[in-house]
Design an enzyme around this catalytic site. Structure first.
Site, PDB file in Angstrom:
ATOM      1  N   ASN A   1      -3.263  -8.391   3.953  1.00 50.24           N
ATOM      2  CA  ASN A   1      -2.268  -7.310   3.774  1.00 50.24           C
ATOM      3  C   ASN A   1      -2.077  -6.467   5.036  1.00 50.24           C
ATOM      4  O   ASN A   1      -1.131  -5.678   5.128  1.00 50.24           O
ATOM      5  CB  ASN A   1      -2.621  -6.415   2.577  1.00 50.24           C
ATOM      6  CG  ASN A   1      -2.399  -7.068   1.230  1.00 50.24           C
ATOM      7  OD1 ASN A   1      -3.106  -6.783   0.254  1.00 50.24           O
ATOM      8  ND2 ASN A   1      -1.411  -7.946   1.126  1.00 50.24           N
TER       9      ASN A   1
ATOM     10  N   ASP B   1      -0.624  -7.379  -8.817  1.00 50.61           N
ATOM     11  CA  ASP B   1       0.509  -7.736  -7.950  1.00 50.61           C
ATOM     12  C   ASP B   1       1.838  -7.322  -8.574  1.00 50.61           C
ATOM     13  O   ASP B   1       1.982  -7.298  -9.796  1.00 50.61           O
ATOM     14  CB  ASP B   1       0.488  -9.253  -7.710  1.00 50.61           C
ATOM     15  CG  ASP B   1       1.386  -9.653  -6.556  1.00 50.61           C
ATOM     16  OD1 ASP B   1       1.658  -8.802  -5.680  1.00 50.61           O
ATOM     17  OD2 ASP B   1       1.820 -10.817  -6.532  1.00 50.61           O
TER      18      ASP B   1
END
Ligand code: IPE
Ligand code: IPE
Ligand code: MG
Length: 252
Positions: A76, A28
């Site tokens: 996502n 991330d």
């Protein structure tokens, strides 16, 4: 410190404690890496692929056998279509460019997540990468792509219930019986889950499998992640005492 339950590495011959057998990483911070440099988010994702290459190499050198990376979540899809397209393009380019080398290096590639809904060219490429590396045993690279734990658990529960109903699976439901329907059925549970970027959450990653994993949240944006960060993560893992619900054998 007494440590129990750390999966032993059979090739380990003393000295340093063995590396965790299975490390999983929530990669991330690509967007923030790019934003902080005035670059588009896509530049962060591109640099993220380089961090992945570095990490695969470092993990193999450090004696880790299984590396699982979270690359695109079922959530996502909420991102702008242009960013989703970039992420799909980068997965495709990574597999196309690195497959031969990974194959030769004895890496077995797996892709976990919902295959349905992936563009046909990506699904075909992923099938090919899995097929052509299926005989490899030296290192296991698993890419979680279009992956969400709840999605995986629901698919597994549906298939398990069906197998019990039609008699393929006999007897009552068991934890091991259920786990055999997860996408990770061939993988040991992760020993260590690392999340980069300083966020303290799991974001729907390996919820079943990480039941007893050690969790490590590091304040490094994924494109900056390197071998030293992985080494430091392993050192911190070795400071942990895993008890799996039991007690330290030395406890009174
Ligand atoms: C990780 O970086 C890549 C994916 C989640 C696909 P992000 O794109 O989430 O980067 P941040 O968290 O916005 O910085
Ligand atoms: C988790 O990161 C998913 C991947 C790294 C692929 P996100 O950036 O999507 O997670 P949230 O939205 O911050 O929880
Ligand atoms: Mg993020």
């Amino acid at each position: 410190m007494v440590r129990i339950g750390i999966s032993p590495d059979p090739s380990h011959s003393g000295g340093e404690p063995p590396a965790p057998r299975h490390v999983a990483i929530i990669m991330d911070g690509n967007g923030r890496w790019a934003n902080s440099r005035g670059l588009p988010r896509t530049a962060g994702h591109e640099r993220g692929v380089e961090a992945l290459r570095r990490t695969v190499e470092a993990a193999r050198d450090l004696g880790i056998s299984y590396l699982t990376v979270f690359s695109f979540s079922t959530e996502n899809w909420r991102r702008p279509a242009s960013e989703v397209n970039t992420l799909f393009g980068l997965l495709k380019a990574y597999v196309q460019r690195d497959l031969e080398r990974l194959k030769q290096d004895g890496v077995r590639i797996r892709v976990i997540g919902q295959r349905e809904g992936l563009p046909a060219d990506i699904a075909a490429l992923v099938d090919r990468a899995e097929r052509e590396t299926a005989h490899n045993t030296r290192f296991h690279l698993t890419i979680a792509f279009n992956y969400g734990s709840r999605n995986e658990i629901l698919r597994a529960a549906t298939a398990y219930a069906q197998a019990i109903a039609d008699g393929t699976c006999k007897g009552a439901a068991t934890e091991d019986g259920f786990a055999a329907f997860l996408d990770t059925r061939d993988l040991p549970d992760p020993d260590l889950v690392i999340r980069t970027s300083g966020e303290f959450r799991i974001s729907n990653f390996l919820l079943w499998q990480a039941a007893y994993a050690e969790l490590l949240f590091v304040d490094v944006l994924w494109p900056d992640f390197n071998r030293a960060h992985l080494e430091s993560a392993i050192s911190r893992y070795h400071e942990r005492e895993r008890r799996f619900g039991s007690v330290n054998p030395g406890a009174t």
